[in-house]
Structures are given as structure tokens and as C-alpha cells.
Write a protein that holds these residues in place. Structure first.
Motif, PDB file in Angstrom:
ATOM      1  N   PHE A  45       0.827  -1.204   0.000  1.00 64.37           N
ATOM      2  CA  PHE A  45       0.000   0.000   0.000  1.00 64.37           C
ATOM      3  C   PHE A  45       0.866   1.261   0.000  1.00 64.37           C
ATOM      4  O   PHE A  45       0.599   2.217  -0.731  1.00 64.37           O
ATOM      5  CB  PHE A  45      -0.925  -0.026   1.220  1.00 64.37           C
ATOM      6  N   LEU A  46       1.928   1.260   0.813  1.00 62.15           N
ATOM      7  CA  LEU A  46       2.844   2.404   0.843  1.00 62.15           C
ATOM      8  C   LEU A  46       3.529   2.611  -0.505  1.00 62.15           C
ATOM      9  O   LEU A  46       3.629   3.742  -1.000  1.00 62.15           O
ATOM     10  CB  LEU A  46       3.897   2.207   1.928  1.00 62.15           C
ATOM     11  N   ILE A  47       3.997   1.536  -1.099  1.00 63.81           N
ATOM     12  CA  ILE A  47       4.669   1.632  -2.396  1.00 63.81           C
ATOM     13  C   ILE A  47       3.703   2.107  -3.476  1.00 63.81           C
ATOM     14  O   ILE A  47       4.060   2.908  -4.348  1.00 63.81           O
ATOM     15  CB  ILE A  47       5.288   0.270  -2.779  1.00 63.81           C
ATOM     16  N   THR A  48       2.465   1.644  -3.410  1.00 61.88           N
ATOM     17  CA  THR A  48       1.467   2.047  -4.401  1.00 61.88           C
ATOM     18  C   THR A  48       1.244   3.552  -4.382  1.00 61.88           C
ATOM     19  O   THR A  48       1.273   4.213  -5.425  1.00 61.88           O
ATOM     20  CB  THR A  48       0.135   1.324  -4.134  1.00 61.88           C
ATOM     21  N   PHE A  49       1.034   4.092  -3.206  1.00 59.90           N
ATOM     22  CA  PHE A  49       0.773   5.526  -3.140  1.00 59.90           C
ATOM     23  C   PHE A  49       2.035   6.355  -3.327  1.00 59.90           C
ATOM     24  O   PHE A  49       1.958   7.503  -3.770  1.00 59.90           O
ATOM     25  CB  PHE A  49       0.047   5.877  -1.847  1.00 59.90           C
ATOM     26  N   ALA A  50       3.184   5.792  -3.029  1.00 63.62           N
ATOM     27  CA  ALA A  50       4.428   6.502  -3.323  1.00 63.62           C
ATOM     28  C   ALA A  50       4.609   6.632  -4.832  1.00 63.62           C
ATOM     29  O   ALA A  50       5.016   7.680  -5.337  1.00 63.62           O
ATOM     30  CB  ALA A  50       5.608   5.763  -2.711  1.00 63.62           C
ATOM     31  N   ARG A  51       4.290   5.576  -5.534  1.00 66.98           N
ATOM     32  CA  ARG A  51       4.402   5.609  -6.995  1.00 66.98           C
ATOM     33  C   ARG A  51       3.361   6.546  -7.606  1.00 66.98           C
ATOM     34  O   ARG A  51       3.643   7.268  -8.558  1.00 66.98           O
ATOM     35  CB  ARG A  51       4.215   4.187  -7.532  1.00 66.98           C
ATOM     36  N   TYR A  52       2.175   6.545  -7.034  1.00 72.74           N
ATOM     37  CA  TYR A  52       1.094   7.379  -7.561  1.00 72.74           C
ATOM     38  C   TYR A  52       1.386   8.866  -7.366  1.00 72.74           C
ATOM     39  O   TYR A  52       1.097   9.681  -8.227  1.00 72.74           O
ATOM     40  CB  TYR A  52      -0.223   6.998  -6.876  1.00 72.74           C
ATOM     41  N   ASN A  55       6.529  10.185  -4.954  1.00 72.42           N
ATOM     42  CA  ASN A  55       7.239  10.515  -3.721  1.00 72.42           C
ATOM     43  C   ASN A  55       8.093   9.318  -3.330  1.00 72.42           C
ATOM     44  O   ASN A  55       7.634   8.184  -3.359  1.00 72.42           O
ATOM     45  CB  ASN A  55       6.226  10.848  -2.621  1.00 72.42           C
ATOM     46  N   ILE A  56       9.326   9.559  -2.936  1.00 67.31           N
ATOM     47  CA  ILE A  56      10.225   8.458  -2.617  1.00 67.31           C
ATOM     48  C   ILE A  56      10.252   8.131  -1.124  1.00 67.31           C
ATOM     49  O   ILE A  56      10.732   7.074  -0.726  1.00 67.31           O
ATOM     50  CB  ILE A  56      11.641   8.755  -3.137  1.00 67.31           C
ATOM     51  N   ILE A  60      11.404   4.502   0.891  1.00 70.93           N
ATOM     52  CA  ILE A  60      12.514   4.372   1.833  1.00 70.93           C
ATOM     53  C   ILE A  60      12.026   3.724   3.128  1.00 70.93           C
ATOM     54  O   ILE A  60      12.694   2.848   3.688  1.00 70.93           O
ATOM     55  CB  ILE A  60      13.156   5.749   2.092  1.00 70.93           C
ATOM     56  N   ILE A  61      10.859   4.133   3.583  1.00 71.92           N
ATOM     57  CA  ILE A  61      10.284   3.537   4.794  1.00 71.92           C
ATOM     58  C   ILE A  61      10.033   2.048   4.584  1.00 71.92           C
ATOM     59  O   ILE A  61      10.299   1.226   5.467  1.00 71.92           O
ATOM     60  CB  ILE A  61       8.984   4.270   5.183  1.00 71.92           C
ATOM     61  N   THR A  62       9.548   1.681   3.408  1.00 66.19           N
ATOM     62  CA  THR A  62       9.270   0.280   3.118  1.00 66.19           C
ATOM     63  C   THR A  62      10.544  -0.555   3.107  1.00 66.19           C
ATOM     64  O   THR A  62      10.562  -1.671   3.634  1.00 66.19           O
ATOM     65  CB  THR A  62       8.536   0.158   1.772  1.00 66.19           C
ATOM     66  N   VAL A  63      11.607  -0.038   2.544  1.00 66.68           N
ATOM     67  CA  VAL A  63      12.880  -0.764   2.551  1.00 66.68           C
ATOM     68  C   VAL A  63      13.378  -0.947   3.981  1.00 66.68           C
ATOM     69  O   VAL A  63      13.877  -2.021   4.350  1.00 66.68           O
ATOM     70  CB  VAL A  63      13.927  -0.035   1.676  1.00 66.68           C
ATOM     71  N   MET A  64      13.218   0.073   4.804  1.00 67.69           N
ATOM     72  CA  MET A  64      13.609  -0.039   6.214  1.00 67.69           C
ATOM     73  C   MET A  64      12.760  -1.090   6.930  1.00 67.69           C
ATOM     74  O   MET A  64      13.286  -1.893   7.706  1.00 67.69           O
ATOM     75  CB  MET A  64      13.465   1.315   6.909  1.00 67.69           C
ATOM     76  N   VAL A  65      11.463  -1.093   6.678  1.00 69.21           N
ATOM     77  CA  VAL A  65      10.571  -2.058   7.326  1.00 69.21           C
ATOM     78  C   VAL A  65      10.922  -3.478   6.902  1.00 69.21           C
ATOM     79  O   VAL A  65      10.942  -4.397   7.732  1.00 69.21           O
ATOM     80  CB  VAL A  65       9.095  -1.722   7.005  1.00 69.21           C
ATOM     81  N   ILE A  66      11.213  -3.680   5.634  1.00 69.09           N
ATOM     82  CA  ILE A  66      11.569  -5.018   5.154  1.00 69.09           C
ATOM     83  C   ILE A  66      12.879  -5.486   5.783  1.00 69.09           C
ATOM     84  O   ILE A  66      13.006  -6.650   6.185  1.00 69.09           O
ATOM     85  CB  ILE A  66      11.641  -5.032   3.617  1.00 69.09           C
TER      86      ILE A  66
END
Length: 103
Positions: A45-52, A55-56, A60-66
Motif C-alpha cells: 500500500f505504501l509503495i502504491t501511493f508513493a508511486r502514484y 514521492n520516494i 525508503i520507509i518500506t525498505v527499512m521495514v523489510i
């Protein structure tokens, strides 16, 4: 190109299936996998709205969470192994006592 609503729907379904797994299951390992599925739904969901929104920051938050989830997985799986060795079961009904001396 796949629309924003399709990605949002898939992420919502991942989160919902994970939530149902946490609520309905009694095996600790299955509960853990359901929590990870919920986390992946949120990440999608975060990546989807970042792409839409071009916004990067959420990416970055998603990579940290993973990366944190990978470290957490190693710790949690070692705890599961220790619990299985002590109780010979992964059913949550067995783990009612927090004291070390009881069986």
C-alpha cells in the motif's frame, strides 16, 4: 498499466487475510506468517501511493521495514524453536503460563 485501485485492493486483501489468520489460528508459526502477510500488505500500500504521488519517502520507509522484518524473523524463529523444544507443541493453548518451572 495496472490501476491504483487494483494495487490498493490487493494490499487490502493481503492485510485482511493476514488479520483473519492472526485471529483464527492457534499455531504460533501460522500466526507469525499471518503477521508478516499483514506487514507485506501495508508495504504494498505504501509503495502504491508513493508511486502514484511520485514521492520516494514511503519507498525508503518500506525498505527499512523489510530489513527490520528480516532481522526480526531470525529472532522470532529462534524463539519458536526454543518454545517447541520446551513444550513439544506450537499450539497457543499450551502457553498459558509465563513461569519457567511449569510444564
Amino acid at each position: 498499466m495496472v490501476s491504483l485501485t487494483s494495487y490498493a485492493f490487493v494490499s487490502m486483501m493481503l492485510f485482511s487475510i493476514g488479520a483473519i489468520g492472526v485471529i483464527a489460528r492457534k499455531n504460533i508459526f501460522v500466526i507469525y506468517m499471518s503477521i508478516e502477510m499483514m506487514l507485506n500488505g501495508i508495504n504494498l500500500f505504501l509503495i502504491t501511493f508513493a508511486r502514484y504521488h511520485f514521492n520516494i519517502d514511503p519507498q525508503i520507509i518500506t525498505v527499512m521495514v523489510i530489513s527490520i522484518a528480516a532481522a526480526e524473523a531470525a529472532i522470532f524463529l529462534s524463539v519458536i524453536i526454543l518454545l517447541f523444544r520446551s513444550k513439544k507443541s506450537l499450539n497457543t493453548d499450551v502457553f498459558t503460563s509465563l513461569t519457567q518451572g511449569e510444564n
